[in-house]
Design an enzyme around this catalytic site. Structure first.
Site, PDB file in Angstrom:
ATOM      1  N   ASP A  77      36.917  37.344  35.234  1.00 53.13           N
ATOM      2  CA  ASP A  77      35.642  37.768  35.799  1.00 53.13           C
ATOM      3  C   ASP A  77      34.505  36.917  35.231  1.00 53.13           C
ATOM      4  O   ASP A  77      34.492  36.595  34.046  1.00 53.13           O
ATOM      5  CB  ASP A  77      35.442  39.244  35.410  1.00 53.13           C
ATOM      6  CG  ASP A  77      34.294  39.895  36.137  1.00 53.13           C
ATOM      7  OD1 ASP A  77      34.374  40.026  37.366  1.00 53.13           O
ATOM      8  OD2 ASP A  77      33.309  40.276  35.471  1.00 53.13           O
ATOM      9  N   GLU A 104      36.260  33.129  38.115  1.00 55.53           N
ATOM     10  CA  GLU A 104      35.239  33.421  39.131  1.00 55.53           C
ATOM     11  C   GLU A 104      33.931  32.765  38.707  1.00 55.53           C
ATOM     12  O   GLU A 104      33.355  33.130  37.697  1.00 55.53           O
ATOM     13  CB  GLU A 104      35.040  34.939  39.252  1.00 55.53           C
ATOM     14  CG  GLU A 104      33.987  35.314  40.279  1.00 55.53           C
ATOM     15  CD  GLU A 104      33.355  36.682  40.024  1.00 55.53           C
ATOM     16  OE1 GLU A 104      32.916  37.314  40.980  1.00 55.53           O
ATOM     17  OE2 GLU A 104      33.283  37.115  38.848  1.00 55.53           O
TER      18      GLU A 104
HETATM   19  O1  ISL Z   1      26.795  35.294  39.934  1.00 54.49           O
HETATM   20  C1  ISL Z   1      26.446  36.095  40.743  1.00 54.49           C
HETATM   21  C2  ISL Z   1      25.118  35.965  41.307  1.00 54.49           C
HETATM   22  O2  ISL Z   1      24.642  34.642  41.079  1.00 54.49           O
HETATM   23  C3  ISL Z   1      27.277  37.248  41.151  1.00 54.49           C
HETATM   24  O3  ISL Z   1      27.701  37.103  42.468  1.00 54.49           O
HETATM   25  C4  ISL Z   1      28.469  37.453  40.233  1.00 54.49           C
HETATM   26  O4  ISL Z   1      29.279  36.335  40.180  1.00 54.49           O
HETATM   27  C5  ISL Z   1      29.296  38.613  40.647  1.00 54.49           C
HETATM   28  O5  ISL Z   1      28.500  39.743  40.823  1.00 54.49           O
HETATM   29  C6  ISL Z   1      30.314  38.895  39.579  1.00 54.49           C
HETATM   30  O6  ISL Z   1      31.154  39.915  39.999  1.00 54.49           O
HETATM   31  C7  ISL Z   1      32.140  40.350  39.105  1.00 54.49           C
HETATM   32  O7  ISL Z   1      31.578  40.885  37.916  1.00 54.49           O
HETATM   33  C8  ISL Z   1      30.802  42.062  38.051  1.00 54.49           C
HETATM   34  C9  ISL Z   1      31.536  43.154  38.834  1.00 54.49           C
HETATM   35  O8  ISL Z   1      30.641  44.189  39.154  1.00 54.49           O
HETATM   36  C10 ISL Z   1      32.141  42.593  40.120  1.00 54.49           C
HETATM   37  O9  ISL Z   1      32.864  43.587  40.793  1.00 54.49           O
HETATM   38  C11 ISL Z   1      33.004  41.419  39.729  1.00 54.49           C
HETATM   39  O10 ISL Z   1      33.704  40.858  40.809  1.00 54.49           O
HETATM   40  C12 ISL Z   1      30.490  42.538  36.666  1.00 54.49           C
HETATM   41  O11 ISL Z   1      31.664  42.595  35.908  1.00 54.49           O
END
Ligand code: ISL
Length: 513
Positions: A205, A273
């Protein structure tokens, strides 16, 4: 290739099926899916022909962010079952020939994690520096202008230490301080723990959020013309900054290399990610284009609200060839954070089939999100039904992530066969016309089409691992070549509902030779 008898390059071009366990299959009758449900449904997942499953977090958590706020990295939350259930899940996946990837949320913990309880107790305990603490400015305000993605300042006041702590997401998700080597060591032990449990890899994540600028410098403003809403909704002021200092720091690379030294001997694969709308593809190259970091990274280019026209696909690959030539991306059109692509792009079944074929012909690996193979549209929920704090904060301009997290629909049983109890999010009536059982019985269904397209990729080594060249967009017509030393394939896709030359509406041709 193999390490300790394990195939190690399965991920390259592989197809990963994402399971959001809360919404997959409930076996205990509490309205929430669980690991036993995932284990039970493994034959279905295997029948799709995918290579692996990615399971969203199931660790102990107060569930403020539905599991992305972990309070114990080594235990299963009782809502999802027990460690025995997890062992069963792994063995049932392996019996079906599927790899198991689990979702590690290392950038932050829950505020209920014992590490944070200790850290916040005072300024001189052994974990005092495990999170990102900073003094207020002389006028008592926050240390800098960093923003939380979920709304408001990224700093939360803590009365015990009379300091602020950093949180890129909810205030109940404090950020760990990766500049402290002891924090890195503790997290690498978590990685090792799950490798020893037999997992085949990790989805990491927010992989680019691990480090922050030690000097806590202000992020510069981002002029309106440069703002993009691909990783955060347009109404979020997070898009008004250039995130130069709060994420994507160079120190990250050394940490990824440390982690990789554990993963490589175990033959484990990682999909990171990367959430960065300014430098997404650049980071993709830094993280995946150099061996010994991570194998693949998730980028947001096809997860945004922007229509996926032929020109857009060609442009993404053109830029990628330029700035990320050695990278290995992982493509997805839907996941647990974005509006389901059927609704986002307003696709008919025929159009959804074309996009599925296209996705499975791209260079990179592929993540499919549960229910995408059924063509589930985004669920329309009322404010009262919302669970996601992100949606509650920005409602109604941004409705949050609950609409893509409603339960799987298996059959015409109560709640689509998901649960005998009231599900944690409602099952929309429209979804009941798209159950697995109904689509199994219809040879023309989207479900059968996904199986076919996954099979096509499996059968052609050029689709899994070959080059992708000669990418052209001509109006709605997209064409490109995939080739390796065994075969050359030309893909021609008509991404429109009109007849274009010899291609019918939404027709995708894969021609060998
Ligand atoms: O980086 C972002 C905005 O510039 C976001 O899109 C980010 O990458 C995204 O929200 C990350 O998501 C992940 O981590 C979150 C969680 O709520 C999400 O479900 C998960 O996929 C926090 O752990």
């Amino acid at each position: 290739m193999s390490t300790n008898g394990k195939t190690t390059d399965w991920w390259k071009g592989g197809v990963i099926y994402q399971i959001y366990p809360r919404s997959f299959q409930d076996t205990t009758g509490d309205g929430v899916g669980d690991l036993a449900g995932v284990a039970q449904r493994m034959p279905y997942v295997a029948s799709l022909g995918v290579d692996a499953v990615w399971i969203s977090p199931f660790f102990t958590s107060p569930m403020k962010d539905y599991g992305y706020d972990v309070s114990n990295y080594r235990e299963i939350d009782p809502l999802f079952g027990t460690m025995d259930d997890f062992d069963w899940l792994i063995s049932s996946a392996h019996e079906q020939g599927l790899k198991v990837i689990i979702d590690l949320v290392l950038s932050h913990t829950s505020d209920k994690h014992p590490w944070f309880a200790e850290s916040r107790a005072n300024r001189d305990n052994p974990k005092a520096d495990w999170y990102v603490w900073a003094d207020p400015k002389p006028d008592g305000t926050v240390p800098n202008n960093w923003l939380s993605i979920f709304g408001g300042s990224a700093w939360q006041w803590d009365a015990r230490r009379e300091q602020y702590y950093l949180h890129n997401f909810l205030s109940s998700q404090p950020d760990l301080n990766f500049h402290n080597p002891a924090v890195q060591d503790a997290l690498l032990e978590v990685v090792q723990f799950w490798l020893d449990k037999g997992v085949d890899g990790f989805r990491l994540d927010t992989i680019n959020f691990y480090f922050h600028d030690k000097q806590l410098r202000d992020n510069p403003p981002l002029p309106p013309e440069l703002r993009k809403s691909d990783t955060a909704p347009a109404v979020n002021p997070y898009n008004h900054q250039s995130h130069r200092f709060d994420k994507s720091q160079p120190e990250n690379l050394a940490f990824l290399e440390r982690m990789s030294s554990l993963l490589l001997p175990a033959g484990a694969a990682v999909v990171g990610e990367i959430g960065d709308s300014e430098r997404g593809l650049e980071l993709l190259e830094e993280y995946t284009g150099v061996s010994g970091r991570v194998q693949m990274s998730y980028v947001f280019d096809f997860l945004s609200g922007e229509d996926l026209k032929a020109e857009r696909v060609a442009e993404v690959f053109r830029v990628m060839q330029e700035i990320a030539p050695n990278s290995w991306p992982c493509w997805a059109m839907s996941n647990h954070d974005v509006v389901r692509h059927i609704s986002r792009w307003n696709l008919s079944d025929q159009a959804a089939k074309a996009y599925a074929t296209l996705l499975l012909c791209l260079r990179g690996s592929v993540c499919l999100y549960q229910g995408e193979e059924l063509g589930l549209p985004e669920a329309e929920l009322s404010f009262e039904d919302l669970r996601d704090p992100y949606g509650i904060e920005f409602w109604p301009e941004f409705k949050g992530r609950d609409g893509c997290r409603t339960p799987m629909v298996w059959d015409m049983g109560v709640n689509g066969g998901f649960s005998t109890a009231k599900p944690w999010l409602p099952v929309p009536h429209t979804h009941l016309q798209r159950t697995v059982v109904a689509q199994e019985a219809d040879a023309q269904s989207l479900l059968h089409h996904y199986r076919w397209a996954i099979g096509l990729r499996r059968k052609h080594s050029a689709l899994r691992g070959g080059t992708m060249t000669d990418i052209r967009a001509d109006g709605p017509l997209l064409s490109f070549t995939r080739a390796d030393d065994q075969q050359t394939l030309r893909i021609r896709a008509n991404l429109s509902e009109d007849q274009i030359g010899d291609l019918g509406p939404w027709q995708v041709q894969v021609i060998e030779g």
